[in-house]
Design a protein around this motif. Sequence first.
Motif, short mmCIF file in Angstrom:
data_model
loop_
_atom_site.label_atom_id
_atom_site.label_comp_id
_atom_site.label_asym_id
_atom_site.label_seq_id
_atom_site.Cartn_x
_atom_site.Cartn_y
_atom_site.Cartn_z
N SER A 46 78.56 40.14 73.16
CA SER A 46 78.14 38.85 72.61
C SER A 46 77.37 39.07 71.31
O SER A 46 76.90 40.19 71.03
N GLN A 48 74.44 37.97 70.68
CA GLN A 48 73.06 38.30 71.07
C GLN A 48 72.93 39.79 71.39
O GLN A 48 71.99 40.45 70.92
N THR A 49 73.87 40.35 72.14
CA THR A 49 73.84 41.78 72.45
C THR A 49 74.02 42.60 71.19
O THR A 49 73.35 43.62 71.01
N GLU A 51 73.08 41.83 68.21
CA GLU A 51 71.81 41.78 67.46
C GLU A 51 70.79 42.74 68.06
O GLU A 51 70.09 43.45 67.33
#
Length: 180
Positions: A46, A48-49, A51
């Motif tokens: 994802s 988020q992951t 980042e």
Amino acid sequence: MRLFAAIDVPPVIRSALTRLQSDLRVGRLVAPENLHVTLAFLDDQSLQTAEILNETLAGISASCFDLRVAGLDVFDRAAPRLVCASVEPSEDLTALRNKVRSAARAAEIDLRRERFRPHVTLARFPRSMPRPDLDKLGAFLEAHGDFRLDPVRIERFGLYRSILGPDGPVYDLLADYPLD
């Protein structure tokens, strides 16, 4: 996003490997701009992951080192999947790879356990190769098996996104990390 961490091969290595590929008359050649040494395949993640991973990779402290390309190899000799230029393992290269894998685990990415065989993929093959193509591959390996390049200093590594397409993958550099 399909991600991997890798060392982009320096221009002098890229040029030499591209010349070598011109003698390979079988398989799907890896585009010159896609030649790299994979440190860790990170699979689909994802945003988020990615980042979080970027932050952990940016915190890696590892030494610059010399990359040595020497010899050719195939993966799965009985039914070759790819032919590659071998990279001589070194303490610094292995340490960088281990730190990248630790950073990925810190970002909660599950990694497959696998032996580290540093290499630069030159071409990929279909699941089943006809005998004439196997013969061409054998002739290529015999003619160039002692392929060797002078060592080249590596001063950075990167996080890449792989976009699969009908003409092969396209790799996007998402972040670049300097070595000490």
